[in-house]
Design an enzyme around this catalytic site. Structure first.
Site, mmCIF file in Angstrom:
data_model
loop_
_atom_site.group_PDB
_atom_site.id
_atom_site.type_symbol
_atom_site.label_atom_id
_atom_site.label_comp_id
_atom_site.label_asym_id
_atom_site.label_seq_id
_atom_site.Cartn_x
_atom_site.Cartn_y
_atom_site.Cartn_z
ATOM 1 N NE ARG A 1 -3.835 0.527 2.175
ATOM 2 C CZ ARG A 1 -4.868 0.700 1.343
ATOM 3 N NH1 ARG A 1 -4.919 1.764 0.563
ATOM 4 N NH2 ARG A 1 -5.827 -0.186 1.281
ATOM 5 C CB ILE B 1 -2.633 5.578 9.637
ATOM 6 C CG1 ILE B 1 -2.782 6.846 10.478
ATOM 7 C CG2 ILE B 1 -3.479 4.460 10.241
ATOM 8 C CD1 ILE B 1 -4.211 7.364 10.569
ATOM 9 N N PRO B 2 0.087 3.272 8.550
ATOM 10 C CG PRO B 2 1.998 2.094 9.213
ATOM 11 C CD PRO B 2 1.229 3.361 9.469
ATOM 12 C CG HIS B 3 -4.187 1.082 6.190
ATOM 13 N ND1 HIS B 3 -3.683 2.373 6.224
ATOM 14 C CD2 HIS B 3 -5.094 1.064 5.195
ATOM 15 C CE1 HIS B 3 -4.288 3.104 5.293
ATOM 16 N NE2 HIS B 3 -5.137 2.322 4.646
ATOM 17 N N GLY B 4 -2.811 -2.448 5.475
ATOM 18 C CA GLY B 4 -2.732 -3.314 4.310
ATOM 19 C C GLY B 4 -3.639 -2.898 3.174
#
Length: 144
Positions: free
Chosen positions: A47, A61-64
């Site tokens: 992402r 805000i790292p997220h998949g």
């Protein structure tokens, strides 16, 4: 939302060489908490390669990716406090919140985190505290 923050998932006074190292730490903490499988860490990096998860005010805000839904076992949050900051593209992140949302919950989590960080005072408290309880209190007081 604060029920997703356990003291074990709040990491104070961290430092990282680069954003990739910070994403790995946040992702591994989600794995260790039983929220996601190992595959989710790569999805977080994927992402980031497409669009930055830096939100402003020192927050990333790292997220998949959407394709990583099967790697999410349950909703989870992890917070990395980085007082000296880490380069995040053209910006500097001082707080990294790794998230995994089950059943579409990630959009609600993203919104609540962004609202909390829209107040500079909240950002300062989170960046400068020495206590996981203080971080949880900031989110509770923001009443999100």
């Amino acid at each position: 939302m604060t029920e997703l923050f356990s003291n074990e998932n709040i990491f104070l006074n961290q430092s990282f060489e680069d954003q990739n190292e910070a994403i790995e730490k946040a992702g591994q903490a989600l794995v260790d908490a039983g929220a996601v499988t190992e595959d989710y860490i790569q999805a977080m990096k994927d992402r980031e390669a497409v669009v930055s998860t830096f939100m402003g005010n020192g927050l990333a805000i790292p997220h998949g990716t959407d394709e990583a839904k099967s790697a999410v076992l349950q909703s989870g949050l992890t917070l990395l406090q980085i007082p000296e900051g880490v380069q995040w593209g053209d910006d500097v992140a001082k707080v990294v919140v790794g998230i995994a949302g089950k059943d579409g919950e990630h959009l609600d989590l993203l919104s609540k985190i962004a609202i909390t960080f829209s107040e500079e005072e909240n950002v300062d408290r989170i960046v400068n505290t020495k206590s996981p309880e203080e971080i949880k209190a900031v989110f509770e007081e923001a009443d999100v």
